[in-house]
Design a protein around this motif. Structure first.
Motif, PDB file in Angstrom:
ATOM      1  N   ALA A  66       0.825  -1.203   0.000  1.00 49.42           N
ATOM      2  CA  ALA A  66       0.000   0.000   0.000  1.00 49.42           C
ATOM      3  C   ALA A  66       0.863   1.258   0.000  1.00 49.42           C
ATOM      4  CB  ALA A  66      -0.934   0.007   1.206  1.00 49.42           C
ATOM      5  N   VAL A  67       1.949   1.237   0.763  1.00 52.62           N
ATOM      6  CA  VAL A  67       2.859   2.388   0.780  1.00 52.62           C
ATOM      7  C   VAL A  67       3.441   2.629  -0.605  1.00 52.62           C
ATOM      8  CG1 VAL A  67       5.116   3.172   1.614  1.00 52.62           C
ATOM      9  CG2 VAL A  67       3.435   2.279   3.232  1.00 52.62           C
ATOM     10  N   GLU A  68       3.925   1.567  -1.238  1.00 54.83           N
ATOM     11  CA  GLU A  68       4.531   1.728  -2.557  1.00 54.83           C
ATOM     12  C   GLU A  68       3.499   2.141  -3.603  1.00 54.83           C
ATOM     13  OE1 GLU A  68       7.724   1.902  -3.187  1.00 54.83           O
ATOM     14  OE2 GLU A  68       7.980   1.624  -1.023  1.00 54.83           O
ATOM     15  N   ALA A  69       2.264   1.699  -3.458  1.00 57.83           N
ATOM     16  CA  ALA A  69       1.216   2.107  -4.384  1.00 57.83           C
ATOM     17  C   ALA A  69       0.955   3.610  -4.296  1.00 57.83           C
ATOM     18  CB  ALA A  69      -0.065   1.320  -4.106  1.00 57.83           C
ATOM     19  N   ARG A  70       0.977   4.154  -3.070  1.00 57.45           N
ATOM     20  CA  ARG A  70       0.772   5.601  -2.905  1.00 57.45           C
ATOM     21  C   ARG A  70       1.912   6.375  -3.535  1.00 57.45           C
ATOM     22  NH1 ARG A  70      -1.061   4.012   2.273  1.00 57.45           N
ATOM     23  NH2 ARG A  70       0.897   4.651   3.252  1.00 57.45           N
ATOM     24  N   TYR A  71       3.135   5.914  -3.313  1.00 59.17           N
ATOM     25  CA  TYR A  71       4.271   6.610  -3.937  1.00 59.17           C
ATOM     26  C   TYR A  71       4.200   6.499  -5.463  1.00 59.17           C
ATOM     27  CZ  TYR A  71       6.918   7.721   0.286  1.00 59.17           C
ATOM     28  OH  TYR A  71       7.352   8.273   1.465  1.00 59.17           O
ATOM     29  N   ALA A  72       3.807   5.347  -5.970  1.00 57.75           N
ATOM     30  CA  ALA A  72       3.720   5.162  -7.420  1.00 57.75           C
ATOM     31  C   ALA A  72       2.722   6.135  -8.048  1.00 57.75           C
ATOM     32  CB  ALA A  72       3.342   3.720  -7.739  1.00 57.75           C
ATOM     33  N   GLU A  73       1.611   6.370  -7.353  1.00 61.02           N
ATOM     34  CA  GLU A  73       0.605   7.324  -7.843  1.00 61.02           C
ATOM     35  C   GLU A  73       1.198   8.711  -8.041  1.00 61.02           C
ATOM     36  OE1 GLU A  73      -3.228   7.839  -6.008  1.00 61.02           O
ATOM     37  OE2 GLU A  73      -3.386   5.697  -5.679  1.00 61.02           O
ATOM     38  N   ALA A  74       2.144   9.058  -7.157  1.00 63.92           N
ATOM     39  CA  ALA A  74       2.784  10.378  -7.220  1.00 63.92           C
ATOM     40  C   ALA A  74       4.033  10.368  -8.096  1.00 63.92           C
ATOM     41  CB  ALA A  74       3.141  10.847  -5.813  1.00 63.92           C
ATOM     42  N   GLY A  75       4.319   9.236  -8.719  1.00 66.72           N
ATOM     43  CA  GLY A  75       5.509   9.125  -9.551  1.00 66.72           C
ATOM     44  C   GLY A  75       6.787   9.079  -8.759  1.00 66.72           C
ATOM     45  N   GLN A  76       6.688   8.599  -7.506  1.00 64.69           N
ATOM     46  CA  GLN A  76       7.849   8.602  -6.611  1.00 64.69           C
ATOM     47  C   GLN A  76       8.125   7.215  -6.039  1.00 64.69           C
ATOM     48  OE1 GLN A  76       6.203  11.567  -3.977  1.00 64.69           O
ATOM     49  NE2 GLN A  76       7.132  13.252  -5.101  1.00 64.69           N
TER      50      GLN A  76
END
Length: 332
Positions: A322-332
């Motif tokens: 879930a953490v990585e999914a949130r960062y992926a949404e922001a391109g980070q």
């Protein structure tokens, strides 16, 4: 001080402080924590039940706070919303916890005459240029750059006002970046460690040249206790361990310690308003209170932190995707 109320004592820095108090004093501890995503019961599991009590509640709720403060000899206030990225997405929890929560605690300690220590951050001072030889001191003007750091700056000013206007027996500490066990994996060091453990490449904002002044959370804990015991009322103390490192150097050290090529990371879009450099001058704390850090070798402290995350996958694994999914949404 036989009875200590620790707000945020099931979070990263707060739980390490609770362990320090139990291990090095005979005081009993009541932990007040709302058990948000960044806290966990596991962080204080195993501590003696006759000395540590967990109360689940909100520091902004006066009905919860007041009776706990009434029974305590001292309050150590760690509870805060603290992740810059989250504050940029939604500032409202930062205003409630960091400002309203601190106000609620200050009113309670004012009513009951309880000793109060407020734990804050060096981010209230803004940032320094990379080529600036200066460090933050207790007299550096505040210049916060995010909703997180601005609400922490506001909470510091509330404490100062309650000392001056109402005679509250309070001290403040502003600490540099912490690392160590039980830090949520959204944060920089544990995110990179768990990425490598997962076979993912670490991610660096911008060019990775931002400098942070790292301190092991055990050293932060011992410094807070020294201030609580011996600090002068109304004073601010900066806590640091001379641990300046660029984010790129940190990632490359993690990769090296974990047996990976030191260039096996990706550069991603920088965070808006990203501070360039933090650096702490802790001379006042060291000379006035005789404190000194024990973790003076950052590489060995980082190796121990890597070992902890490797051995405690069950603790961080449930939130990793879930953490990585949130960062992926922001391109980070």
């Amino acid at each position: 001080m036989r009875s200590i109320l620790v707000t945020g004592g099931a979070g990263f820095i707060g739980s390490n402080f609770v362990h320090h108090v139990v291990d090095s004093t005979d005081a009993s501890v009541t932990v007040l924590d709302n058990l948000t995503y960044a806290a966990s019961r596991e962080a204080i599991d195993g501590l003696p039940g006759d000395r540590v009590d967990l109360v689940v509640g909100d520091i902004a709720d006066a009905d919860v706070v007041d009776p706990l403060v009434a029974e305590a000899d001292a309050v150590v206030h760690f509870a805060a919303e603290s992740h810059n990225d989250n504050s940029l997405n939604d500032p409202s929890p930062f205003v409630r916890t960091n400002l309203v929560g601190t106000f609620t605690l200050l009113e309670a300690v004012r009513r009951h005459g309880t000793r109060f220590h407020h734990v804050s951050t060096d981010e209230v001072y803004g940032d320094l240029e990379l080529d600036d030889p200066a460090r933050f001191t207790e007299t550096t003007p505040y210049n916060p750059s995010s909703p997180y750091s601005s609400t922490k700056a506001g909470s510091d000013l509330l404490v100062r006002a309650w000392v001056r206007s109402f005679g509250v027996a309070a001290t403040i500490s502003n600490c540099s970046n912490n690392y160590g066990p039980y830090q949520h994996i959204e944060k920089f060091i544990p995110r990179q460690i768990t990425n490598v453990l997962d076979g993912r490449r670490p991610r660096l904002y911008g060019e990775g040249l931002n400098v942070r002044d790292w301190i092991h959370t055990a050293d932060h804990s011992s410094a807070v206790w020294a201030i609580l015991e011996r600090g002068r009322i109304g004073e601010t103390y900066l806590i640091g361990a001379d641990g300046e490192e660029t984010n790129r150097d940190v990632v490359e050290t993690i990769l090296d310690l974990m047996g990976q090529p030191t260039d096996a990371y990706d550069l991603v879009t920088d965070r808006p308003g990203h501070d360039m450099r933090y650096a702490i001058d802790s001379t006042k704390l060291r000379t006035e209170l005789g404190w000194a850090p024990q973790f003076t070798d950052f590489r060995s402290g980082l190796a121990a932190t890597i070992d902890w995350y490797r051995a405690n996958e069950a603790w961080w694994r449930p939130s990793k995707d879930a953490v990585e999914a949130r960062y992926a949404e922001a391109g980070q």
